[in-house]
Write a protein that holds these residues in place. Structure first.
Motif, PDB file in Angstrom:
ATOM      1  N   THR A   1       0.528   5.707   2.875  1.00 11.82           N
ATOM      2  CA  THR A   1      -0.668   6.202   2.053  1.00 11.82           C
ATOM      3  C   THR A   1      -1.548   4.595   2.152  1.00 11.82           C
ATOM      4  O   THR A   1      -1.343   3.700   2.821  1.00 11.82           O
ATOM      5  CB  THR A   1      -0.338   6.005   0.432  1.00 11.82           C
ATOM      6  OG1 THR A   1       0.180   4.726  -0.015  1.00 11.82           O
ATOM      7  CG2 THR A   1       0.605   6.954   0.025  1.00 11.82           C
ATOM      8  N   HIS A   2      -2.833   5.009   1.639  1.00 12.06           N
ATOM      9  CA  HIS A   2      -3.716   3.669   1.768  1.00 12.06           C
ATOM     10  C   HIS A   2      -3.671   2.719   0.426  1.00 12.06           C
ATOM     11  O   HIS A   2      -4.323   1.945   0.313  1.00 12.06           O
ATOM     12  CB  HIS A   2      -5.308   4.453   1.481  1.00 12.06           C
ATOM     13  CG  HIS A   2      -5.809   4.987   2.747  1.00 12.06           C
ATOM     14  ND1 HIS A   2      -5.711   4.271   4.053  1.00 12.06           N
ATOM     15  CD2 HIS A   2      -6.302   5.953   3.191  1.00 12.06           C
ATOM     16  CE1 HIS A   2      -6.302   5.045   4.851  1.00 12.06           C
ATOM     17  NE2 HIS A   2      -6.949   6.154   4.302  1.00 12.06           N
ATOM     18  N   SER A   3      -2.943   2.938  -0.364  1.00 14.28           N
ATOM     19  CA  SER A   3      -2.758   2.391  -1.517  1.00 14.28           C
ATOM     20  C   SER A   3      -2.666   0.853  -1.503  1.00 14.28           C
ATOM     21  O   SER A   3      -3.269   0.095  -2.260  1.00 14.28           O
ATOM     22  CB  SER A   3      -1.581   2.787  -2.567  1.00 14.28           C
ATOM     23  OG  SER A   3      -0.431   2.414  -1.934  1.00 14.28           O
ATOM     24  N   GLY A   4      -1.967   0.233  -0.626  1.00 11.27           N
ATOM     25  CA  GLY A   4      -1.782  -1.119  -0.506  1.00 11.27           C
ATOM     26  C   GLY A   4      -3.204  -1.556   0.257  1.00 11.27           C
ATOM     27  O   GLY A   4      -3.486  -2.680  -0.316  1.00 11.27           O
ATOM     28  N   ASP A   5      -3.563  -0.906   1.122  1.00 10.44           N
ATOM     29  CA  ASP A   5      -4.941  -1.142   1.665  1.00 10.44           C
ATOM     30  C   ASP A   5      -6.190  -1.249   0.484  1.00 10.44           C
ATOM     31  O   ASP A   5      -6.868  -2.296   0.608  1.00 10.44           O
ATOM     32  CB  ASP A   5      -5.236  -0.210   2.700  1.00 10.44           C
ATOM     33  CG  ASP A   5      -4.719  -0.450   4.053  1.00 10.44           C
ATOM     34  OD1 ASP A   5      -4.019  -1.418   4.109  1.00 10.44           O
ATOM     35  OD2 ASP A   5      -4.430   0.531   4.802  1.00 10.44           O
ATOM     36  N   ILE A   6      -6.067  -0.198  -0.079  1.00 13.59           N
ATOM     37  CA  ILE A   6      -7.171  -0.086  -1.391  1.00 13.59           C
ATOM     38  C   ILE A   6      -6.914  -1.386  -2.429  1.00 13.59           C
ATOM     39  O   ILE A   6      -7.675  -1.830  -3.037  1.00 13.59           O
ATOM     40  CB  ILE A   6      -7.042   1.488  -1.831  1.00 13.59           C
ATOM     41  CG1 ILE A   6      -7.555   2.234  -0.877  1.00 13.59           C
ATOM     42  CG2 ILE A   6      -7.764   1.351  -3.031  1.00 13.59           C
ATOM     43  CD1 ILE A   6      -7.414   3.663  -1.126  1.00 13.59           C
ATOM     44  N   THR A   7      -5.650  -1.523  -2.673  1.00 16.69           N
ATOM     45  CA  THR A   7      -5.165  -2.426  -3.782  1.00 16.69           C
ATOM     46  C   THR A   7      -6.070  -3.941  -3.068  1.00 16.69           C
ATOM     47  O   THR A   7      -6.394  -4.684  -3.919  1.00 16.69           O
ATOM     48  CB  THR A   7      -3.733  -2.614  -3.854  1.00 16.69           C
ATOM     49  OG1 THR A   7      -3.517  -1.354  -4.522  1.00 16.69           O
ATOM     50  CG2 THR A   7      -3.602  -3.773  -4.888  1.00 16.69           C
TER      51      THR A   7
END
Length: 88
Positions: free
Chosen positions: A48-54
């Motif tokens: 997912t993108h979640s780490g990047d978005i965080t």
């Protein structure tokens, strides 16, 4: 004799200009990161993108705090200028 408030205002103005320049560079870098993330969807190896978005959110939050600090500095310079004008 020099006016110490004018000197302080001049110094603060230069400091704010430097900070604005660094802020702009950081904001451009953050925008490039966001564009890169948007253009490269997660693959099999990246779920997912979640780490990047965080991380983007954290950096954007930091930039917003810096913007508030810059704005406060600009307000201080304005007040110093107004005070100097009324004293003359």
């Amino acid at each position: 004799m020099s006016n110490p408030q004018l000197t302080a205002a001049s110094f603060l103005s230069r400091s704010i200009e430097d900070e604005q320049r660094r802020f702009t560079q950081e904001a451009e870098r953050l925008a490039e990161q966001a564009a890169h993330i948007a253009a490269n969807p997660p693959g099999v190896e990246r779920g997912t993108h979640s780490g990047d978005i965080t991380r983007l959110i954290q950096e954007a939050t930091f930039l917003l705090k810096r913007a508030v600090t810059i704005e406060a500095g600009l307000e201080a310079v304005g007040l110093m200028g107004a005070e100097t004008t009324t004293e003359q």
